[in-house]
Design a protein around this motif. Structure first.
Motif, PDB file in Angstrom:
ATOM      1  N   LYS A   1      37.478  43.810  32.388  1.00  0.00           N
ATOM      2  CA  LYS A   1      38.350  43.740  33.696  1.00  0.00           C
ATOM      3  C   LYS A   1      39.493  42.576  33.918  1.00  0.00           C
TER       4      LYS A   1
ATOM      5  N   THR B   1      30.673  35.904  35.757  1.00  0.00           N
ATOM      6  CA  THR B   1      30.085  36.558  34.593  1.00  0.00           C
ATOM      7  C   THR B   1      31.282  37.701  33.993  1.00  0.00           C
ATOM      8  N   GLN B   2      32.073  38.101  34.978  1.00  0.00           N
ATOM      9  CA  GLN B   2      32.990  39.150  34.173  1.00  0.00           C
ATOM     10  C   GLN B   2      34.182  38.350  33.563  1.00  0.00           C
TER      11      GLN B   2
ATOM     12  N   GLY C   1      35.734  39.403  30.340  1.00  0.00           N
ATOM     13  CA  GLY C   1      35.301  40.867  30.113  1.00  0.00           C
ATOM     14  C   GLY C   1      36.574  41.790  30.110  1.00  0.00           C
TER      15      GLY C   1
ATOM     16  N   LEU D   1      37.541  37.200  39.849  1.00  0.00           N
ATOM     17  CA  LEU D   1      36.529  38.137  39.182  1.00  0.00           C
ATOM     18  C   LEU D   1      35.240  37.050  39.313  1.00  0.00           C
TER      19      LEU D   1
END
Lengths: 359, 293
Positions: free
Chosen positions: B53, B47-48, B51, B44
């Motif tokens: 995901k 930033t993710q 998160g 990923l």
């Protein structure tokens, strides 16, 4: 009687040295034949030539009348017992014993059977599944013999196989080996540096020194009639008197040395003026004999009690060349033993002494 | 544990145990767990991370499983490594036997020095040497053509080149353990077998090979692991048709920037190598501790 092994003018030369000098030797079939000599005398070389691990530089080796030149070790009808025994440590006892049969293509079932028969011969029935390291020294010894006998060799070659055992076991194994040899009728050629072993077990003994054969004969013959000074000094204990031959008559020679004049049996080649030594066994030297010849005046020094007999150590005094002598006194006659520090007269009969040429 | 404190005393013993634990944690446990953690997460953007995901799944492993050629390359790597192991063994066993049982002490030390000298050189340079030797217009082709053994030069790069380069690179890892164990065999056992009538093949099958088993297993394990994890030889001496699995791992990390998928490939290689090694040891009936010794 036929010969199993014959050596004809065999010579072995290694790069720098002559290990065996032109040697001829006959070993009769079915006899227990020992080769006796100090370490480095060439006896192991001799054995390795008979087994095929070494090729003689010149001369012939016959086994059962057949020339062994170009016959490799694995095609000879000899089997060897190694000094280290060389059992295969990763195979159970029965596979060890049957290894030679496996090579010869015998079926597994018959090999097992044969191994069991041999285990009975060496008095270890039921030991087939054990591993060599689970056996005692004497048992391993016997397995090594069974493994060699399994291939039904004409000659069994033994390279000091008892030297690693302790004294008691060694004595027992001597008797067992002798017994086994008589029972199987296989010719044994046994190498040793231990003269008592050779004398106790053998039908005949060859004494070797520095690559040369000194004498071949029955044990009693070697002990009572040594042919050379080397044999006299190597086989058993002897008191030694050096001097010059001043006269010979019949089978006897008169030797004169620093300690007096002595008479003993002689070899046929001994002539007056030759340097020689007179040998007399400790048990042939005794106290207060009535003879007029062969007398020594000695001072008793030490007394070792060894059980069946005792050894008296004494010195015949002399300014430049004092002579040490030993007397073996059976334990029943300990009363005759000279007192320590006292002088006494010791004597021996001319029959019991041997005079041999010595450089 | 008790034995250690008894032998070295409590403070020193505790020190040793602590060092061993640190070694295990820092150099074995943490790196491998980190890699496993990477392998189980998706790749990923920063930033993710953390998160919705971000989560554990077997997607990276399934990618390898479903890929049309990567699985094949993986199997081929294992197979070729086994081949390298067998080839190296075939070269080393006679040599080790000669060194351990036949040669004179002078010959032994001379040959060992000769064998060790190339290892004083950098591994990459040794690979480059083979790169030069095996080149299309290199010395090997020139010599073979000159001798009339080949009618025209051969392209060695590829499977053949990789095999040769690796067998050469890992020779000592196979040779030394076998030499070690063969040299402890009492020569009288070989004589005894011969004396009882055995020929050369049987002597090796029944006496020498069983004795050298542990050394052979050790050498095979070393060589196999090194070959399977090798990067340099296939990169230098390979051809597009002989891609090694380690090259795929490298590409995921450094070409595609997908560390997670690279980690999954790495873990797969590690596990399969372990399985292969344990299988090999079972085949030889040797246990791990005696092999490592």
């Amino acid at each position: 009687m036929t010969n199993t092994v014959s050596l004809l003018d065999v010579e072995m030369r290694f790069a720098a040295s002559l290990a065996i000098r032109r040697m001829s030797l006959e070993v009769r079939s079915g006899e227990f034949f020992s080769i006796l000599g100090p370490s480095g005398c060439g006896k192991t070389t001799l054995l390795r030539m008979i087994s095929g691990f070494l090729q003689p530089t010149s001369g012939k080796i016959l086994i059962d009348g057949q020339d062994m030149r170009d016959v490799p070790a694995n095609r000879r009808s000899t089997a060897m017992i190694f000094q280290s025994l060389a059992l295969f440590p990763l195979m159970p006892v029965w596979e060890n014993i049957a290894f030679g049969l496996e090579v010869r293509g015998m079926s597994k079932a018959r090999r097992r059977q044969e191994a069991e028969r041999l285990l009975e011969l060496i008095a270890l029935p039921g030991y087939g599944e054990r591993m060599p390291h689970e056996l005692s020294g004497g048992q391993r010894q016997r397995v090594a013999i069974a493994r060699a006998l399994a291939i039904e060799p004409k000659v069994l070659l033994l390279d000091e196989p008892l030297s690693a055992l302790d004294l008691k076991l060694r004595q027992r194994m001597r008797a067992e080996l002798r017994e086994l040899q008589k029972r199987t009728g296989v010719t044994f050629i046994y190498i040793t540096h231990d003269q008592s072993e050779a004398l106790a077990m053998s039908d005949r003994v060859a004494v070797m020194s520095a690559g040369e054969l000194q004498q071949v004969g029955e044990p009693l013959e070697l002990y009572t009639n040594p042919a050379t000074a080397f044999v006299a000094e190597f086989v058993g204990e002897n008191n030694i008197m050096s001097g010059t031959v001043i006269d010979t008559f019949g089978d006897y020679a008169v030797l004169e040395g620093a300690h007096g004049r002595f008479v003993g049996r002689r070899s046929a080649t001994l002539r007056p003026q030759m340097k020689a030594r007179l040998y007399v066994r400790p048990e042939s030297l005794s106290v207060d004999r009535q003879e007029t010849e062969n007398r020594l005046v000695a001072i008793s020094k030490r007394f070792d009690f060894e059980g069946a007999f005792a050894t008296a150590h004494a010195v015949v005094p002399h300014d430049s060349d004092p002579l040490s002598v030993q007397l073996a006194i059976p334990h029943q006659h300990l009363g005759q033993a000279p007192d320590i520090g006292k002088s006494f007269v010791a004597g021996f009969s001319r029959q019991d002494a041997v005079v041999l040429a010595h450089e | 544990m008790n034995e250690i404190t008894q032998r070295f005393g409590r403070p020193l013993g505790a020190c040793f145990i602590l060092l061993v634990l640190l070694w295990l944690a820092g150099l074995v446990l943490v790196p491998n767990l980190t890699m496993l953690d990477f392998a189980l997460r998706p790749n990923l953007p920063a930033t993710q991370l953390g998160g919705p995901k971000d989560g554990y799944s077997f997607d990276n492993f399934l990618y390898l499983w479903n890929h049309p050629s990567h699985g094949w390359i993986f199997l081929k790597t294992i197979w070729s490594s086994a081949l390298v192991t067998v080839l190296t063994f075939l070269i080393c066993y006679p040599l080790a036997y000669w060194l351990g049982q036949v040669s004179t002490p002078r010959q032994t030390s001379a040959l060992l020095v000769l064998l060790t000298v190339p290892y004083l050189m950098n591994e990459v340079l040794r690979g480059l040497a083979w790169y030069i030797i095996l080149a299309f217009d290199g010395p090997l082709n020139a010599a073979l053509v000159h001798l009339g053994l080949l009618s025209e030069p051969v392209r060695w790069y590829g499977d053949g080149g990789v095999l040769a380069g690796m067998a050469y690179a890992y020779l000592l890892f196979m040779l030394l353990p076998i030499y070690n164990s063969v040299s402890t065999l009492d020569h009288a056992q070989i004589d005894a077998a011969r004396d009882l009538g055995a020929g050369t093949l049987r002597i090796h099958r029944r006496v020498v090979l069983p004795h050298a088993k542990v050394g052979i297993a050790t050498g095979c394990v070393f060589t196999f692991m090194l070959a399977a994890g090798s990067y340099m030889a296939p990169a230098l001496l390979g051809a597009p048709g002989s891609r090694w699995f380690t090259q795929l791992i490298y590409d995921w990390f450094f070409e595609s920037g997908n560390w997670n998928r690279g980690a999954a490939y790495g873990v797969t290689l590690l596990v399969l190598c372990l399985v292969a090694v344990l299988g090999m040891l079972r085949l030889f009936q040797v246990n791990l501790t005696s092999a490592v010794k």
